[in-house]
Scaffold this motif. Structure first.
Motif, mmCIF file in Angstrom:
data_model
loop_
_atom_site.group_PDB
_atom_site.id
_atom_site.type_symbol
_atom_site.label_atom_id
_atom_site.label_comp_id
_atom_site.label_asym_id
_atom_site.label_seq_id
_atom_site.Cartn_x
_atom_site.Cartn_y
_atom_site.Cartn_z
ATOM 1 N N VAL A 160 0.847 -1.199 0.000
ATOM 2 C CA VAL A 160 0.000 0.000 0.000
ATOM 3 C C VAL A 160 0.881 1.247 0.000
ATOM 4 O O VAL A 160 0.635 2.190 -0.764
ATOM 5 C CB VAL A 160 -0.959 -0.013 1.217
ATOM 6 N N ALA A 161 1.944 1.236 0.826
ATOM 7 C CA ALA A 161 2.836 2.398 0.898
ATOM 8 C C ALA A 161 3.513 2.646 -0.449
ATOM 9 O O ALA A 161 3.561 3.778 -0.936
ATOM 10 C CB ALA A 161 3.881 2.172 1.991
ATOM 11 N N LEU A 162 4.016 1.556 -1.083
ATOM 12 C CA LEU A 162 4.696 1.700 -2.374
ATOM 13 C C LEU A 162 3.717 2.211 -3.442
ATOM 14 O O LEU A 162 4.059 3.096 -4.240
ATOM 15 C CB LEU A 162 5.294 0.348 -2.800
ATOM 16 N N THR A 163 2.491 1.661 -3.439
ATOM 17 C CA THR A 163 1.491 2.091 -4.424
ATOM 18 C C THR A 163 1.142 3.561 -4.240
ATOM 19 O O THR A 163 1.003 4.302 -5.221
ATOM 20 C CB THR A 163 0.230 1.218 -4.302
ATOM 21 N N ALA A 164 1.014 3.995 -2.963
ATOM 22 C CA ALA A 164 0.706 5.401 -2.697
ATOM 23 C C ALA A 164 1.832 6.291 -3.222
ATOM 24 O O ALA A 164 1.593 7.333 -3.833
ATOM 25 C CB ALA A 164 0.511 5.608 -1.197
ATOM 26 N N LEU A 165 3.076 5.841 -3.007
ATOM 27 C CA LEU A 165 4.257 6.595 -3.445
ATOM 28 C C LEU A 165 4.288 6.694 -4.972
ATOM 29 O O LEU A 165 4.483 7.772 -5.545
ATOM 30 C CB LEU A 165 5.510 5.875 -2.933
ATOM 31 N N VAL A 166 4.097 5.552 -5.647
ATOM 32 C CA VAL A 166 4.135 5.519 -7.115
ATOM 33 C C VAL A 166 3.018 6.393 -7.690
ATOM 34 O O VAL A 166 3.244 7.186 -8.608
ATOM 35 C CB VAL A 166 4.020 4.064 -7.628
ATOM 36 N N THR A 167 1.798 6.266 -7.123
ATOM 37 C CA THR A 167 0.680 7.070 -7.613
ATOM 38 C C THR A 167 0.955 8.557 -7.394
ATOM 39 O O THR A 167 0.658 9.387 -8.264
ATOM 40 C CB THR A 167 -0.620 6.663 -6.896
ATOM 41 N N GLY A 168 1.552 8.883 -6.221
ATOM 42 C CA GLY A 168 1.872 10.277 -5.932
ATOM 43 C C GLY A 168 2.872 10.843 -6.935
ATOM 44 O O GLY A 168 2.681 11.948 -7.459
ATOM 45 N N VAL A 169 3.931 10.079 -7.231
ATOM 46 C CA VAL A 169 4.954 10.538 -8.198
ATOM 47 C C VAL A 169 4.335 10.649 -9.589
ATOM 48 O O VAL A 169 4.592 11.601 -10.321
ATOM 49 C CB VAL A 169 6.160 9.570 -8.205
ATOM 50 N N ALA A 170 3.489 9.676 -9.954
ATOM 51 C CA ALA A 170 2.874 9.675 -11.282
ATOM 52 C C ALA A 170 1.986 10.896 -11.489
ATOM 53 O O ALA A 170 1.736 11.297 -12.620
ATOM 54 C CB ALA A 170 2.052 8.394 -11.477
ATOM 55 N N ARG A 171 1.499 11.482 -10.399
ATOM 56 C CA ARG A 171 0.600 12.633 -10.509
ATOM 57 C C ARG A 171 1.246 13.928 -10.022
ATOM 58 O O ARG A 171 0.560 14.960 -9.913
ATOM 59 C CB ARG A 171 -0.672 12.365 -9.717
ATOM 60 N N ALA A 172 2.567 13.893 -9.729
ATOM 61 C CA ALA A 172 3.233 15.082 -9.188
ATOM 62 C C ALA A 172 3.242 16.202 -10.227
ATOM 63 O O ALA A 172 3.800 16.056 -11.317
ATOM 64 C CB ALA A 172 4.657 14.728 -8.764
ATOM 65 N N GLY A 173 2.625 17.316 -9.881
ATOM 66 C CA GLY A 173 2.518 18.437 -10.814
ATOM 67 C C GLY A 173 3.847 19.131 -11.063
ATOM 68 O O GLY A 173 4.025 19.803 -12.083
ATOM 69 N N ALA A 174 4.809 18.959 -10.149
ATOM 70 C CA ALA A 174 6.085 19.664 -10.253
ATOM 71 C C ALA A 174 6.969 19.087 -11.357
ATOM 72 O O ALA A 174 7.890 19.749 -11.828
ATOM 73 C CB ALA A 174 6.821 19.592 -8.910
ATOM 74 N N LEU A 175 6.700 17.833 -11.777
ATOM 75 C CA LEU A 175 7.543 17.183 -12.783
ATOM 76 C C LEU A 175 6.889 17.247 -14.157
ATOM 77 O O LEU A 175 5.666 17.305 -14.270
ATOM 78 C CB LEU A 175 7.787 15.719 -12.397
ATOM 79 N N ALA A 176 7.715 17.197 -15.198
ATOM 80 C CA ALA A 176 7.195 17.151 -16.569
ATOM 81 C C ALA A 176 6.557 15.774 -16.790
ATOM 82 O O ALA A 176 7.004 14.794 -16.188
ATOM 83 C CB ALA A 176 8.333 17.365 -17.557
ATOM 84 N N PRO A 177 5.531 15.695 -17.640
ATOM 85 C CA PRO A 177 4.819 14.418 -17.803
ATOM 86 C C PRO A 177 5.729 13.238 -18.127
ATOM 87 O O PRO A 177 5.561 12.154 -17.574
ATOM 88 C CB PRO A 177 3.861 14.706 -18.967
ATOM 89 N N GLY A 178 6.728 13.439 -19.007
ATOM 90 C CA GLY A 178 7.624 12.341 -19.360
ATOM 91 C C GLY A 178 8.448 11.880 -18.171
ATOM 92 O O GLY A 178 8.521 10.687 -17.864
#
Lengths: 257, 64
Positions: A160-178
């Motif tokens: 659950v912790a890893l999934t939350a982390l991955v989902t958070g990074v995948a949606r992080a607005g600070a990073l470029a989509p790629g």
């Protein structure tokens, strides 16, 4: 007092979750009866024929004639347990969706509900199934049950912790989509490898008198049952969560037709 | 004024109540599937263990 996004009352969320869980539990019980029970029966026959595994003194766990619970009661109670577990998980699922929906991938409530059901299968079912695979009654050493139970729960928490982390990074607005996609994928792969390496190998060896074929059929059937339950719960919850058409509008449509 | 105050507290309390409910539901699942005599007497725990035995195995939860 109108909220910008209409949210159902807490009671309605819990009710929808309980209903979705009951549907999932009912389907899960049916799948258990048709898919899993044959393997359990075969495993108990092996257990009774030989001494596949000795239980510690005091643990009354015979499946024989002097059993605490008769075999037929065990089957019926097992089906009821799946239904009750389904309802409880359904309530927790609907509440989790209510609070997590804005952070989940997907544009519509249906999409976020199905994504959450998929992530639930991944973290609560597939991850522990890889570390501590399901076994029929003939397999399992009482001496290792505590380690296996702790590893099982620990795997769920880590997943659950890893999934939350991955989902958070995948949606992080600070990073470029790629960058976001690459970072999330890399984090997911590296995290999974680390978890598989770090988590204890708690699975018990399969006794020689239990055929590998039986273990395989049991594990596939068990995964099919739980997968079906997640799917049914997500679909029912998504359907119940859709906004109802206003009766007046539906009446007008019927009159016009 | 009074009604809007109660409404506001009701809304603020909803996440807490919701989280508590979700936690209780998950603990209920854990109790059903892994109760090994922590809360129940040994007899009651072993009865619960036996009666939920098939479901525990089918759901992939560790069992001896």
């Amino acid at each position: 007092m109108s909220a910008p996004t209409p949210q159902p009352t807490l009671g309605r969320t819990v009710g929808n979750g309980a209903l979705a869980g009951a549907v999932a539990g009912g389907l899960g019980a049916a799948a258990m009866y048709w898919l899993v029970e044959p393997s359990i029966r075969a495993a108990i026959a092996i257990e009774e024929a030989g001494t596949a595994h000795e239980h510690g003194a005091g643990a009354s766990h015979d499946h024989g004639t002097e059993a605490l619970v008769s075999r037929s009661e065990q089957v019926v109670a097992g089906l009821v347990t799946v239904l009750v577990v389904g309802v409880l998980i359904g309530i927790a699922f609907a509440l989790a969706h209510r609070f997590l929906a804005p952070r989940l991938p997907g544009r519509t409530p249906v999409a976020t509900t199905m994504v959450l059901a998929g992530l639930g299968f991944l973290t609560f079912t597939l991850a522990p199934a890889m570390v501590v695979p399901a076994n029929p009654p003939a397999v399992g050493d009482p001496a290792t049950v505590d380690l296996r139970a702790v590893t099982y729960l620990g795997t769920i928490v880590c997943a659950v912790a890893l999934t939350a982390l991955v989902t958070g990074v995948a949606r992080a607005g600070a990073l470029a989509p790629g960058t976001r996609a690459v970072a999330a994928a890399a984090l997911g792969v590296v995290g999974t490898v680390v978890l598989v390496a770090v988590l204890p190998h708690a699975a018990d060896p399969v006794p020689a008198n239990v055929p590998a074929d039986l273990i395989w059929r049991f594990r596939v059937a068990s995964l099919a049952q739980i997968g079906l339950m997640w799917l049914a719960m997500g679909a029912t919850c998504a359907w119940l969560g859709q906004p109802r058409t206003v009766p007046a509008a539906r009446a007008r449509r019927l009159v016009a037709a | 004024m009074a009604s809007s105050t109660t409404l506001a507290t009701g809304r603020a309390a909803a996440p807490v109540v919701g989280l508590a409910l979700a936690l209780v539901a998950l603990l209920g699942v854990l109790f059903l599937l892994q109760e090994n005599g922590l809360l129940l007497s040994a007899d009651a725990a072993s009865y619960l263990h036996e009666v939920t035995h098939d479901a525990r195995h089918a759901l992939g939860v560790p069992c001896h």
